[in-house]
Design a protein around this motif. Structure first.
Motif, PDB file in Angstrom:
ATOM      1  N   ASP A  20      45.808 111.753  60.559  1.00  0.00           N
ATOM      2  CA  ASP A  20      44.349 111.801  60.472  1.00  0.00           C
ATOM      3  C   ASP A  20      43.818 110.892  59.375  1.00  0.00           C
ATOM      4  O   ASP A  20      42.672 111.032  58.928  1.00  0.00           O
ATOM      5  N   GLN A  21      44.655 109.949  58.917  1.00  0.00           N
ATOM      6  CA  GLN A  21      44.195 108.999  57.901  1.00  0.00           C
ATOM      7  C   GLN A  21      43.186 108.037  58.511  1.00  0.00           C
ATOM      8  O   GLN A  21      43.116 107.875  59.731  1.00  0.00           O
ATOM      9  N   PRO A  22      42.391 107.378  57.680  1.00  0.00           N
ATOM     10  CA  PRO A  22      41.452 106.386  58.205  1.00  0.00           C
ATOM     11  C   PRO A  22      42.185 105.285  58.962  1.00  0.00           C
ATOM     12  O   PRO A  22      43.304 104.906  58.619  1.00  0.00           O
ATOM     13  N   GLY A  23      41.573 104.793  60.024  1.00  0.00           N
ATOM     14  CA  GLY A  23      42.175 103.715  60.792  1.00  0.00           C
ATOM     15  C   GLY A  23      42.151 102.401  60.047  1.00  0.00           C
ATOM     16  O   GLY A  23      41.349 102.191  59.126  1.00  0.00           O
ATOM     17  N   HIS A  24      43.051 101.492  60.415  1.00  0.00           N
ATOM     18  CA  HIS A  24      43.141 100.163  59.799  1.00  0.00           C
ATOM     19  C   HIS A  24      43.096  99.098  60.889  1.00  0.00           C
ATOM     20  O   HIS A  24      43.650  99.281  61.978  1.00  0.00           O
ATOM     21  N   ASP A  25      42.435  98.005  60.575  1.00  0.00           N
ATOM     22  CA  ASP A  25      42.325  96.883  61.505  1.00  0.00           C
ATOM     23  C   ASP A  25      43.320  95.812  61.083  1.00  0.00           C
ATOM     24  O   ASP A  25      43.219  95.258  59.987  1.00  0.00           O
ATOM     25  N   PHE A  26      44.298  95.528  61.944  1.00  0.00           N
ATOM     26  CA  PHE A  26      45.289  94.495  61.666  1.00  0.00           C
ATOM     27  C   PHE A  26      45.121  93.301  62.605  1.00  0.00           C
ATOM     28  O   PHE A  26      46.070  92.571  62.889  1.00  0.00           O
ATOM     29  N   SER A  27      43.904  93.090  63.080  1.00  0.00           N
ATOM     30  CA  SER A  27      43.638  91.977  63.981  1.00  0.00           C
ATOM     31  C   SER A  27      43.899  90.649  63.282  1.00  0.00           C
ATOM     32  O   SER A  27      43.712  90.515  62.066  1.00  0.00           O
ATOM     33  N   THR A  28      44.342  89.672  64.069  1.00  0.00           N
ATOM     34  CA  THR A  28      44.505  88.319  63.553  1.00  0.00           C
ATOM     35  C   THR A  28      43.353  87.467  64.050  1.00  0.00           C
ATOM     36  O   THR A  28      42.817  87.700  65.134  1.00  0.00           O
ATOM     37  N   PRO A  29      42.931  86.467  63.270  1.00  0.00           N
ATOM     38  CA  PRO A  29      41.770  85.673  63.655  1.00  0.00           C
ATOM     39  C   PRO A  29      41.992  84.934  64.979  1.00  0.00           C
ATOM     40  O   PRO A  29      43.103  84.492  65.284  1.00  0.00           O
ATOM     41  N   SER A  30      40.931  84.812  65.749  1.00  0.00           N
ATOM     42  CA  SER A  30      41.013  84.041  66.979  1.00  0.00           C
ATOM     43  C   SER A  30      41.186  82.564  66.659  1.00  0.00           C
ATOM     44  O   SER A  30      40.777  82.082  65.592  1.00  0.00           O
ATOM     45  N   LEU A  31      41.816  81.830  67.576  1.00  0.00           N
ATOM     46  CA  LEU A  31      42.050  80.399  67.406  1.00  0.00           C
ATOM     47  C   LEU A  31      41.508  79.645  68.606  1.00  0.00           C
ATOM     48  O   LEU A  31      41.599  80.124  69.741  1.00  0.00           O
ATOM     49  N   THR A  32      40.972  78.465  68.361  1.00  0.00           N
ATOM     50  CA  THR A  32      40.604  77.519  69.410  1.00  0.00           C
ATOM     51  C   THR A  32      41.419  76.257  69.174  1.00  0.00           C
ATOM     52  O   THR A  32      41.290  75.615  68.123  1.00  0.00           O
ATOM     53  N   ILE A  33      42.280  75.916  70.142  1.00  0.00           N
ATOM     54  CA  ILE A  33      43.258  74.843  69.956  1.00  0.00           C
ATOM     55  C   ILE A  33      43.046  73.772  71.020  1.00  0.00           C
ATOM     56  O   ILE A  33      43.537  73.899  72.154  1.00  0.00           O
ATOM     57  N   PRO A  34      42.317  72.703  70.713  1.00  0.00           N
ATOM     58  CA  PRO A  34      42.241  71.586  71.666  1.00  0.00           C
ATOM     59  C   PRO A  34      43.541  70.800  71.626  1.00  0.00           C
ATOM     60  O   PRO A  34      44.158  70.645  70.564  1.00  0.00           O
ATOM     61  N   MET A  35      43.969  70.318  72.776  1.00  0.00           N
ATOM     62  CA  MET A  35      45.251  69.606  72.818  1.00  0.00           C
ATOM     63  C   MET A  35      45.260  68.614  73.963  1.00  0.00           C
ATOM     64  O   MET A  35      44.515  68.738  74.938  1.00  0.00           O
ATOM     65  N   THR A  36      46.114  67.626  73.809  1.00  0.00           N
ATOM     66  CA  THR A  36      46.379  66.670  74.879  1.00  0.00           C
ATOM     67  C   THR A  36      47.780  66.910  75.378  1.00  0.00           C
ATOM     68  O   THR A  36      48.739  66.892  74.606  1.00  0.00           O
ATOM     69  N   ALA A  37      47.901  67.184  76.683  1.00  0.00           N
ATOM     70  CA  ALA A  37      49.197  67.414  77.308  1.00  0.00           C
ATOM     71  C   ALA A  37      49.641  66.155  78.038  1.00  0.00           C
ATOM     72  O   ALA A  37      48.827  65.482  78.681  1.00  0.00           O
ATOM     73  N   GLN A  38      50.913  65.831  77.918  1.00  0.00           N
ATOM     74  CA  GLN A  38      51.485  64.708  78.650  1.00  0.00           C
ATOM     75  C   GLN A  38      52.813  65.152  79.241  1.00  0.00           C
ATOM     76  O   GLN A  38      53.635  65.777  78.563  1.00  0.00           O
ATOM     77  N   THR A  39      53.006  64.846  80.518  1.00  0.00           N
ATOM     78  CA  THR A  39      54.168  65.357  81.225  1.00  0.00           C
ATOM     79  C   THR A  39      55.365  64.432  81.123  1.00  0.00           C
ATOM     80  O   THR A  39      55.236  63.209  81.050  1.00  0.00           O
ATOM     81  N   ARG A  40      56.538  65.072  81.118  1.00  0.00           N
ATOM     82  CA  ARG A  40      57.799  64.386  81.341  1.00  0.00           C
ATOM     83  C   ARG A  40      58.401  64.981  82.614  1.00  0.00           C
ATOM     84  O   ARG A  40      57.762  65.781  83.284  1.00  0.00           O
ATOM     85  N   SER A  41      59.609  64.594  82.953  1.00  0.00           N
ATOM     86  CA  SER A  41      60.179  65.027  84.232  1.00  0.00           C
ATOM     87  C   SER A  41      60.330  66.540  84.324  1.00  0.00           C
ATOM     88  O   SER A  41      60.148  67.129  85.395  1.00  0.00           O
ATOM     89  N   ASP A  42      60.650  67.209  83.225  1.00  0.00           N
ATOM     90  CA  ASP A  42      60.856  68.651  83.266  1.00  0.00           C
ATOM     91  C   ASP A  42      60.250  69.356  82.057  1.00  0.00           C
ATOM     92  O   ASP A  42      60.707  70.432  81.666  1.00  0.00           O
ATOM     93  N   SER A  43      59.220  68.763  81.471  1.00  0.00           N
ATOM     94  CA  SER A  43      58.624  69.376  80.290  1.00  0.00           C
ATOM     95  C   SER A  43      57.203  68.849  80.082  1.00  0.00           C
ATOM     96  O   SER A  43      56.773  67.899  80.742  1.00  0.00           O
ATOM     97  N   ILE A  44      56.501  69.498  79.157  1.00  0.00           N
ATOM     98  CA  ILE A  44      55.144  69.114  78.791  1.00  0.00           C
ATOM     99  C   ILE A  44      55.107  68.932  77.286  1.00  0.00           C
ATOM    100  O   ILE A  44      55.483  69.841  76.526  1.00  0.00           O
ATOM    101  N   ASP A  45      54.678  67.760  76.838  1.00  0.00           N
ATOM    102  CA  ASP A  45      54.496  67.499  75.417  1.00  0.00           C
ATOM    103  C   ASP A  45      53.030  67.722  75.055  1.00  0.00           C
ATOM    104  O   ASP A  45      52.120  67.305  75.791  1.00  0.00           O
ATOM    105  N   LEU A  46      52.775  68.365  73.916  1.00  0.00           N
ATOM    106  CA  LEU A  46      51.428  68.694  73.487  1.00  0.00           C
ATOM    107  C   LEU A  46      51.148  68.091  72.116  1.00  0.00           C
ATOM    108  O   LEU A  46      51.973  68.212  71.201  1.00  0.00           O
TER     109      LEU A  46
END
Length: 317
Positions: free
Chosen positions: A105-131
């Motif tokens: 019955d102790q007080p609750g705690h918030d352990f949320s982690t901050p949201s992230l916005t990650i823009p990226m450029t993806a480039q393909t190889r034969s069997d993988s994706i480089d970011l």
């Protein structure tokens, strides 16, 4: 895993409750995302050493098993990635992770982690994706400052024939702080375990299949994603997703050999919709939210831990 608090079954009840608070505060976040990598949980401490410190690190991802439920309407055809090596795509990944916990019955705690916005450029190889990452942002001012140097960092996914991610590669910029490295690592794990693989059989609109995958961590989870192809326009697919996670054991092994908790209740479900272009390496849009409630009991005391969790992964072009 960097946890220095030790636990003993012979601690007095009140003292053990305090130990649980400290242990869970540092060990909770990575577990609750359901994205463990077998290396244990991590903290945002500058003394922690996340993946990819001054070098590229490749972490294998557990294999998936796809099972056809219904092949859908005619015409049917196999779903396979169709991009050629060198295909480029600009996309933005957004992740959020909210978690609240309460002991007795102790007080609750918030352990949320901050949201992230990650823009990226993806480039393909034969069997993988480089970011290649762009300027990563977050509403949290402390983390935002730590993320100022991550632009130009690299990551990547290794892929199987049916589009499943088989490995995560991380290579942050050398001057990226450990706080920023840890945040990026967690965001990409969320994305990996919210990804989808195609069935081996030909399908048409209305097709439904399941994707089963082990998610390792303090609690080993069996994750089943049910995918339904609701619309197809050429190579562009709209897929509805439903996720359910089920514990594979009845206990949670606490970090740093700090003991175990009995699982009294575990409910973790989610849903969402993504749009995929078979000619591009990453989703072009969509989001999936997974959340639920768990309850754990310390077998050596009367302490009961309750958690409420919600994570969201979104893609936009």
């Amino acid at each position: 895993m960097l946890v220095t608090v030790l636990s003993s079954p012979y601690l007095p009840r009140a003292a053990r409750s305090g130990v649980l608070v400290m242990v869970l505060a540092v060990g909770l976040s990575a577990f609750s995302v359901g994205c463990g990598d077998g290396r244990g949980s991590r903290t945002d401490s500058e003394s922690a050493e996340p993946l990819g410190v001054d070098k590229e690190v490749t972490v294998p991802i557990p294999a998936v098993t796809t099972t056809m439920v219904s092949p859908g309407d005619e015409p049917r055809s196999p779903l396979r990635p169709m991009y050629t090596p060198g295909t480029a795509q600009q996309v933005t990944l957004q992740t959020s992770h909210h978690i609240e916990q309460q002991i007795n019955d102790q007080p609750g705690h918030d352990f949320s982690t901050p949201s992230l916005t990650i823009p990226m450029t993806a480039q393909t190889r034969s069997d993988s994706i480089d970011l290649t990452l762009g300027s990563v942002t977050t509403p949290d001012p402390v983390l935002a400052e730590a993320l100022t140097g991550v632009g130009g960092s690299h990551a990547g996914f290794d892929l199987g024939d049916l589009g499943a991610i088989t490995a995560l590669r991380m290579e942050p910029h050398p001057d990226t702080s450990n706080t920023a490295r840890s945040a990026l690592e967690q965001a990409f794990y969320q994305a990996v375990y919210r990804s989808i693989a195609f069935p081996d059989e030909p399908v048409g609109e209305g097709a439904t299949w399941t994707v089963r995958q082990d998610v390792s961590g303090g609690v080993a989870l069996d994750q089943v994603t049910t995918a339904t192809l609701t619309k197809r326009e050429g190579d562009r697919l709209t897929i509805e997703l439903k996720v359910r996670q089920t514990p594979k054991s009845s206990t949670w092994d606490l970090p740093n050999n700090a003991g175990t908790l009995d699982i009294q209740d575990y409910s973790m479900d989610g849903n969402g919709t993504i749009t995929v272009d078979l000619g591009l390496p990453l989703p072009v849009s969509g989001s999936i939210t997974v959340g639920g409630h768990q309850s754990y009991r310390d077998p050596h005391s009367a302490s009961v831990l309750q958690q409420t969790i919600e994570t969201q992964v979104s893609w936009t072009e």
